[in-house]
Design a protein around this motif. Structure first.
Motif, mmCIF file in Angstrom:
data_model
loop_
_atom_site.group_PDB
_atom_site.id
_atom_site.type_symbol
_atom_site.label_atom_id
_atom_site.label_comp_id
_atom_site.label_asym_id
_atom_site.label_seq_id
_atom_site.Cartn_x
_atom_site.Cartn_y
_atom_site.Cartn_z
ATOM 1 N N ARG A 178 0.866 -1.090 0.258
ATOM 2 C CA ARG A 178 -0.354 0.016 -0.120
ATOM 3 C C ARG A 178 0.486 1.161 0.306
ATOM 4 O O ARG A 178 0.812 1.907 -0.837
ATOM 5 C CB ARG A 178 -1.153 0.326 1.126
ATOM 6 N N LEU A 179 2.165 0.901 0.269
ATOM 7 C CA LEU A 179 3.059 2.269 0.956
ATOM 8 C C LEU A 179 3.809 2.737 -0.534
ATOM 9 O O LEU A 179 4.223 3.722 -0.959
ATOM 10 C CB LEU A 179 4.244 2.378 1.799
ATOM 11 N N LEU A 180 3.839 2.122 -1.480
ATOM 12 C CA LEU A 180 4.691 2.188 -2.430
ATOM 13 C C LEU A 180 3.481 3.317 -3.068
ATOM 14 O O LEU A 180 3.716 4.158 -3.923
ATOM 15 C CB LEU A 180 4.332 0.942 -3.469
ATOM 16 N N ALA A 181 2.401 3.100 -2.949
ATOM 17 C CA ALA A 181 1.150 4.536 -3.872
ATOM 18 C C ALA A 181 0.461 5.998 -2.718
ATOM 19 O O ALA A 181 0.837 7.147 -3.207
ATOM 20 C CB ALA A 181 -0.600 3.718 -4.311
ATOM 21 N N ASP A 182 0.729 5.115 -1.600
ATOM 22 C CA ASP A 182 0.599 5.823 -0.400
ATOM 23 C C ASP A 182 0.903 7.193 0.567
ATOM 24 O O ASP A 182 1.412 7.992 0.693
ATOM 25 C CB ASP A 182 -0.591 4.976 1.057
ATOM 26 N N GLY A 224 -4.653 -6.768 -6.606
ATOM 27 C CA GLY A 224 -4.795 -6.399 -5.218
ATOM 28 C C GLY A 224 -4.936 -4.937 -5.693
ATOM 29 O O GLY A 224 -6.031 -4.550 -4.911
ATOM 30 N N PHE A 225 -4.268 -4.264 -6.695
ATOM 31 C CA PHE A 225 -4.101 -3.035 -7.259
ATOM 32 C C PHE A 225 -5.846 -2.798 -7.855
ATOM 33 O O PHE A 225 -6.485 -1.510 -7.558
ATOM 34 C CB PHE A 225 -3.675 -2.215 -7.867
ATOM 35 N N ALA A 226 -6.155 -3.553 -8.243
ATOM 36 C CA ALA A 226 -7.506 -3.320 -8.662
ATOM 37 C C ALA A 226 -8.998 -3.204 -8.151
ATOM 38 O O ALA A 226 -9.549 -2.594 -8.049
ATOM 39 C CB ALA A 226 -7.925 -4.352 -9.877
ATOM 40 N N HIS A 278 -1.558 2.137 -14.093
ATOM 41 C CA HIS A 278 -1.130 2.465 -12.663
ATOM 42 C C HIS A 278 -0.776 1.616 -11.361
ATOM 43 O O HIS A 278 0.733 1.573 -11.137
ATOM 44 C CB HIS A 278 -2.533 3.107 -11.838
ATOM 45 N N ALA A 279 -1.034 0.287 -12.086
ATOM 46 C CA ALA A 279 -0.309 -0.621 -10.695
ATOM 47 C C ALA A 279 0.606 -1.778 -11.970
ATOM 48 O O ALA A 279 1.971 -1.518 -10.554
ATOM 49 C CB ALA A 279 -1.586 -1.480 -10.858
#
Length: 304
Positions: free
Chosen positions: A40-44, A75-77, A85-86
Motif C-alpha cells: 500500500r505504501l508504494l502508492a500512499d 490486488g491493486f484493482a 497505474h498498477a
C-alpha cells in the motif's frame, strides 16, 4: 543474461540481505491492515519505503528486497487502481530500492531484489502459509507472469521468488521466469522438513536444480531452527548457492493478529549457514536493522 554479475557476486562470497519491511513500517506508525499490506505504501507513502531500505543498507545489508511482495494487478484493482497505474507502482518498487541504495559504501556494490510473493499473499487470508489454492500450475503461471514481466523490465538485479508454500506454485514460477533475462532465487516457506503444503523439501528443492534462471535456492519466512536444517539440504540437492532468511522465531497469532513468544533468531547462526552453502543471508518478519547489523558483522568476519 542480464544480471550475470549477480551470480558472479554469489560465487565470490556471501551477500547480506535486509530484514523485514513490514515490521519497520509498522514501527514507524504505518497501518498495514490493508489487504495490500506494505505494498500500500508504494502508492500512499513511497518515502516511507525508501526510509526502510536505507535503514537496512545503513545496517550493513547489501541486497534490498522490494516492497512488492503483496503487490499484484488484481490486488491493486480491488482498490480501484487501473492496470497501467498498477504497473507503474510495481516498477516503482524497484526504483525506490535503487534510490535508497545510492552509491555503494567502501567500494561494495548494493543490489536490488524484486520481491514476488506467492498467489496466497494476494488473497490476504493467510493461505500463503498453506498453499493448495485449487489452481492448476498453468493458472498460477498465468497469474505470476504479467507482474514478473513488469518487475523484470524495471531492471532489478535479481527476482526474489519468495515465501513459496507449495511445490506446484514453484513449478509455475519456474516456468514464468523463463526468458525474462533476469536471474532469480527460489525460496520456500517451510514447516520442518516439508513445504507448507506438505511436500518433502528435498523434492521441492530439486525442481530448481536444472533451472538456468535460478541462481540460489533456499528458505525464508520460517523458524530459525527450520532454516538451520534446510540450508545443507538445499545445497546438496541443487548444487546451487543457498538463500536463507528466517523470521524472528516468534509465532503469528492469526486470531489476535499479533506475534507471540520470544525471538530465537541469532545472528551467530550465520556461521553455520555459510558453512553449509549459504551465499545470501538475512532475516524476514520481525528481524530488524539491529539484527541485520549483527549478522553483517558475522559475515564480515567470515570474509576475513
Amino acid at each position: 543474461m542480464a544480471g550475470d554479475d549477480f551470480a558472479a557476486a554469489l560465487a565470490a562470497g556471501p551477500l547480506v540481505l535486509d530484514g523485514g519491511m513490514s515490521n519497520q513500517l509498522a514501527a514507524a506508525g504505518h497501518d498495514l491492515s490493508d489487504a495490500l499490506w506494505s505494498a500500500r505504501l508504494l502508492a500512499d507513502d513511497p518515502a516511507a519505503v525508501v526510509a526502510v531500505h536505507r535503514a537496512y543498507f545503513d545496517a550493513g545489508a547489501e541486497v534490498a528486497i522490494t516492497a512488492s511482495y503483496q503487490a499484484s494487478f488484481e490486488g491493486f484493482a480491488r482498490r480501484g487502481v487501473g492496470r497501467a497505474h498498477a504497473a507503474r507502482l510495481l516498477a516503482g518498487a524497484v526504483e525506490l530500492a535503487r534510490e535508497a541504495a545510492g552509491p555503494a559504501a567502501a567500494g561494495r556494490r548494493r543490489w536490488v531484489a524484486a520481491s514476488v510473493g506467492p498467489y496466497g499473499a494476494v488473497l490476504a487470508d493467510g493461505s500463503e502459509y498453506r498453499g493448495r489454492y485449487g489452481l492448476s500450475v498453468a493458472e498460477l503461471e498465468a497469474f505470476h507472469r504479467p507482474r514478473l514481466e513488469v518487475l523484470a523490465a524495471a531492471g532489478p538485479d535479481v527476482l526474489a521468488l519468495e515465501t513459496v508454500p507449495d511445490a506446484d506454485e514453484a513449478r509455475a514460477l519456474l516456468r514464468a521466469v523463463r526468458g525474462l533475462g533476469v536471474p532469480a532465487w527460489l525460496s520456500y516457506s517451510i514447516d520442518g522438513g516439508r513445504t507448507r503444503a506438505g511436500q518433502p523439501l528435498a523434492e521441492a528443492f530439486a525442481l530448481a536444480a536444472e533451472a538456468a534462471e535460478v541462481v540460489a535456492v533456499g528458505v525464508n519466512c520460517c523458524s530459525p531452527a527450520d532454516a538451520d536444517r534446510a540450508v545443507a539440504l538445499a545445497a546438496r540437492v541443487t548444487g546451487k548457492p543457498v538463500v536463507v532468511y528466517p523470521n524472528s522465531g516468534e509465532d503469528w497469532d492469526a486470531g489476535a493478529r499479533d506475534w507471540r513468544g520470544a525471538p530465537t533468531f541469532r545472528p551467530g547462526q550465520v556461521a553455520g549457514w555459510l558453512g553449509d552453502g549459504a551465499r545470501l543471508v538475512g532475516g524476514c518478519c520481525r528481524v530488524g536493522p539491529r539484527e541485520i547489523a549483527a549478522l553483517a558483522a558475522e559475515v564480515a568476519r567470515d570474509r576475513r
